[in-house]
Scaffold this motif. Structure first.
Motif, PDB file in Angstrom:
ATOM      1  N   GLY A  59       0.750  -1.241   0.038  1.00 15.77           N
ATOM      2  CA  GLY A  59       0.155  -0.140   0.077  1.00 15.77           C
ATOM      3  C   GLY A  59       0.683   1.265  -0.339  1.00 15.77           C
ATOM      4  N   LEU A  60       1.819   1.332   0.825  1.00 15.56           N
ATOM      5  CA  LEU A  60       2.425   2.514   0.994  1.00 15.56           C
ATOM      6  C   LEU A  60       3.474   2.935  -0.237  1.00 15.56           C
ATOM      7  CD1 LEU A  60       3.287   5.008   2.813  1.00 15.56           C
ATOM      8  CD2 LEU A  60       5.174   3.859   3.754  1.00 15.56           C
ATOM      9  N   ALA A  61       3.910   1.747  -0.948  1.00 16.35           N
ATOM     10  CA  ALA A  61       4.877   2.087  -1.874  1.00 16.35           C
ATOM     11  C   ALA A  61       3.771   2.350  -3.383  1.00 16.35           C
ATOM     12  CB  ALA A  61       5.684   0.643  -2.410  1.00 16.35           C
ATOM     13  N   ILE A  62       2.584   1.655  -3.171  1.00 14.67           N
ATOM     14  CA  ILE A  62       1.785   2.238  -4.244  1.00 14.67           C
ATOM     15  C   ILE A  62       1.436   3.496  -4.222  1.00 14.67           C
ATOM     16  CG2 ILE A  62      -0.554   1.871  -5.205  1.00 14.67           C
ATOM     17  CD1 ILE A  62      -0.182  -1.221  -4.202  1.00 14.67           C
ATOM     18  N   LYS A  63       1.144   3.974  -2.961  1.00 16.27           N
ATOM     19  CA  LYS A  63       0.609   5.522  -2.652  1.00 16.27           C
ATOM     20  C   LYS A  63       1.637   6.444  -3.217  1.00 16.27           C
ATOM     21  CE  LYS A  63      -0.786   8.188   1.532  1.00 16.27           C
ATOM     22  NZ  LYS A  63       0.198   9.340   1.330  1.00 16.27           N
ATOM     23  N   GLU A  64       2.978   6.036  -2.746  1.00 15.52           N
ATOM     24  CA  GLU A  64       4.048   6.892  -3.020  1.00 15.52           C
ATOM     25  C   GLU A  64       4.370   7.007  -4.340  1.00 15.52           C
ATOM     26  OE1 GLU A  64       7.256   5.449  -0.913  1.00 15.52           O
ATOM     27  OE2 GLU A  64       6.499   6.293   1.114  1.00 15.52           O
ATOM     28  N   GLU A  65       4.128   5.907  -5.224  1.00 15.03           N
ATOM     29  CA  GLU A  65       4.489   6.037  -6.845  1.00 15.03           C
ATOM     30  C   GLU A  65       3.393   6.870  -7.311  1.00 15.03           C
ATOM     31  OE1 GLU A  65       6.540   5.154 -10.032  1.00 15.03           O
ATOM     32  OE2 GLU A  65       6.945   4.614  -7.931  1.00 15.03           O
ATOM     33  N   LEU A  66       2.017   6.692  -6.786  1.00 17.24           N
ATOM     34  CA  LEU A  66       0.862   7.689  -7.624  1.00 17.24           C
ATOM     35  C   LEU A  66       1.025   8.856  -7.141  1.00 17.24           C
ATOM     36  CD1 LEU A  66      -2.021   5.203  -6.793  1.00 17.24           C
ATOM     37  CD2 LEU A  66      -1.100   5.849  -9.137  1.00 17.24           C
ATOM     38  N   GLU A  67       1.680   9.253  -5.946  1.00 14.59           N
ATOM     39  CA  GLU A  67       1.705  10.699  -5.646  1.00 14.59           C
ATOM     40  C   GLU A  67       2.607  11.435  -6.364  1.00 14.59           C
ATOM     41  OE1 GLU A  67       0.285  10.592  -1.087  1.00 14.59           O
ATOM     42  OE2 GLU A  67       2.346  10.314  -1.262  1.00 14.59           O
ATOM     43  N   GLU A  68       3.438  10.830  -6.788  1.00 14.76           N
ATOM     44  CA  GLU A  68       4.708  11.462  -7.742  1.00 14.76           C
ATOM     45  C   GLU A  68       3.903  11.565  -9.082  1.00 14.76           C
ATOM     46  OE1 GLU A  68       8.533   9.445  -8.440  1.00 14.76           O
ATOM     47  OE2 GLU A  68       8.526   8.589  -6.227  1.00 14.76           O
ATOM     48  N   TYR A  69       3.164  10.798  -9.564  1.00 14.98           N
ATOM     49  CA  TYR A  69       2.614  10.797 -11.099  1.00 14.98           C
ATOM     50  C   TYR A  69       1.524  11.889 -10.662  1.00 14.98           C
ATOM     51  CZ  TYR A  69      -0.362  10.074 -15.114  1.00 14.98           C
ATOM     52  OH  TYR A  69      -0.936  10.342 -16.153  1.00 14.98           O
ATOM     53  N   TYR A  70       0.633  12.119  -9.689  1.00 17.65           N
ATOM     54  CA  TYR A  70      -0.529  13.059  -9.518  1.00 17.65           C
ATOM     55  C   TYR A  70       0.028  14.043  -9.067  1.00 17.65           C
ATOM     56  CZ  TYR A  70      -4.233   9.653 -10.758  1.00 17.65           C
ATOM     57  OH  TYR A  70      -4.955   8.703 -11.334  1.00 17.65           O
ATOM     58  N   THR A  71       1.379  14.239  -8.470  1.00 17.90           N
ATOM     59  CA  THR A  71       1.826  15.412  -7.836  1.00 17.90           C
ATOM     60  C   THR A  71       0.767  15.908  -6.619  1.00 17.90           C
ATOM     61  OG1 THR A  71       0.829  17.296  -9.442  1.00 17.90           O
ATOM     62  CG2 THR A  71       3.054  15.944  -9.689  1.00 17.90           C
ATOM     63  N   SER A  72       0.172  14.950  -6.121  1.00 17.02           N
ATOM     64  CA  SER A  72      -0.465  15.586  -4.671  1.00 17.02           C
ATOM     65  C   SER A  72      -0.916  14.239  -4.049  1.00 17.02           C
ATOM     66  CB  SER A  72      -2.094  16.130  -5.345  1.00 17.02           C
ATOM     67  OG  SER A  72      -2.673  15.176  -5.991  1.00 17.02           O
ATOM     68  N   GLU A  73      -1.313  14.597  -2.651  1.00 16.77           N
ATOM     69  CA  GLU A  73      -1.505  13.434  -1.861  1.00 16.77           C
ATOM     70  C   GLU A  73      -2.623  12.474  -2.091  1.00 16.77           C
ATOM     71  OE1 GLU A  73      -1.915  12.751   2.892  1.00 16.77           O
ATOM     72  OE2 GLU A  73      -1.779  14.851   2.258  1.00 16.77           O
ATOM     73  N   ILE A  74      -2.155  11.256  -2.007  1.00 16.60           N
ATOM     74  CA  ILE A  74      -3.453  10.253  -2.284  1.00 16.60           C
ATOM     75  C   ILE A  74      -3.983   9.932  -0.938  1.00 16.60           C
ATOM     76  CG2 ILE A  74      -3.900   7.939  -3.284  1.00 16.60           C
ATOM     77  CD1 ILE A  74      -3.347  10.051  -5.574  1.00 16.60           C
ATOM     78  N   HIS A  75      -5.020  10.111  -0.508  1.00 18.52           N
ATOM     79  CA  HIS A  75      -5.580   9.540   0.883  1.00 18.52           C
ATOM     80  C   HIS A  75      -5.918   8.220   0.965  1.00 18.52           C
ATOM     81  CE1 HIS A  75      -5.593  13.897   2.161  1.00 18.52           C
ATOM     82  NE2 HIS A  75      -6.006  14.343   0.749  1.00 18.52           N
ATOM     83  N   HIS A  76      -5.879   7.726   2.219  1.00 21.46           N
ATOM     84  CA  HIS A  76      -6.317   6.236   2.268  1.00 21.46           C
ATOM     85  C   HIS A  76      -7.647   5.989   1.763  1.00 21.46           C
ATOM     86  CE1 HIS A  76      -2.312   6.437   4.542  1.00 21.46           C
ATOM     87  NE2 HIS A  76      -2.494   5.244   4.751  1.00 21.46           N
ATOM     88  N   GLY A  77      -8.354   6.822   2.229  1.00 18.10           N
ATOM     89  CA  GLY A  77      -9.762   6.659   1.794  1.00 18.10           C
ATOM     90  C   GLY A  77     -10.108   6.646   0.293  1.00 18.10           C
ATOM     91  N   ARG A  78      -9.214   7.008  -0.467  1.00 16.43           N
ATOM     92  CA  ARG A  78      -9.316   6.888  -1.904  1.00 16.43           C
ATOM     93  C   ARG A  78      -8.521   5.884  -2.258  1.00 16.43           C
ATOM     94  NH1 ARG A  78      -6.968  11.046  -6.924  1.00 16.43           N
ATOM     95  NH2 ARG A  78      -7.934   9.850  -8.420  1.00 16.43           N
ATOM     96  N   LEU A  79      -7.393   5.470  -1.780  1.00 18.78           N
ATOM     97  CA  LEU A  79      -6.559   4.318  -2.173  1.00 18.78           C
ATOM     98  C   LEU A  79      -7.117   2.980  -2.029  1.00 18.78           C
ATOM     99  CD1 LEU A  79      -3.608   3.498  -3.455  1.00 18.78           C
ATOM    100  CD2 LEU A  79      -2.818   3.481  -1.148  1.00 18.78           C
TER     101      LEU A  79
END
Length: 93
Positions: free
Chosen positions: A23-43
């Motif tokens: 989960g955390l690695a996926i979240k970090e990778e997506l945040e780099e692409y989206y350039t914004s925070e990905i919240h747990h409630g979305r992920l």
């Protein structure tokens, strides 16, 4: 694959491309692409949707960490999507 949201497709791409898709690695990778925070409630609800659709398998790395892997069906869906995209977008390699 046609019924997934863009975010869910991005999740599937990232899971397939990461060596350690938790989960955390996926979240970090997506945040780099989206350039914004990905919240747990979305992920996590979107990860669960991919699991429910049979595109991703969820397992336990340890008691606190889930690991996600692309299923054969998920891989086939990605291949089909890539073939479909290639019909319309020809990028020079």
């Amino acid at each position: 694959m046609h019924d997934l949201t863009g975010f869910q497709r991005d999740l599937l791409y990232v899971i397939t491309g990461l060596d350690d898709p938790h989960g955390l690695a996926i979240k970090e990778e997506l945040e780099e692409y989206y350039t914004s925070e990905i919240h747990h409630g979305r992920l996590y609800p979107n990860l669960d949707t991919l699991v429910d659709k049979g595109l991703v398998e969820k397992g336990e790395l340890d008691q606190r960490t889930n690991v996600y892997t692309t299923t054969r069906r998920g891989e086939r869906e990605l291949e089909d999507r890539r073939e479909w995209e290639d019909q319309y977008v020809a990028l020079d390699e």
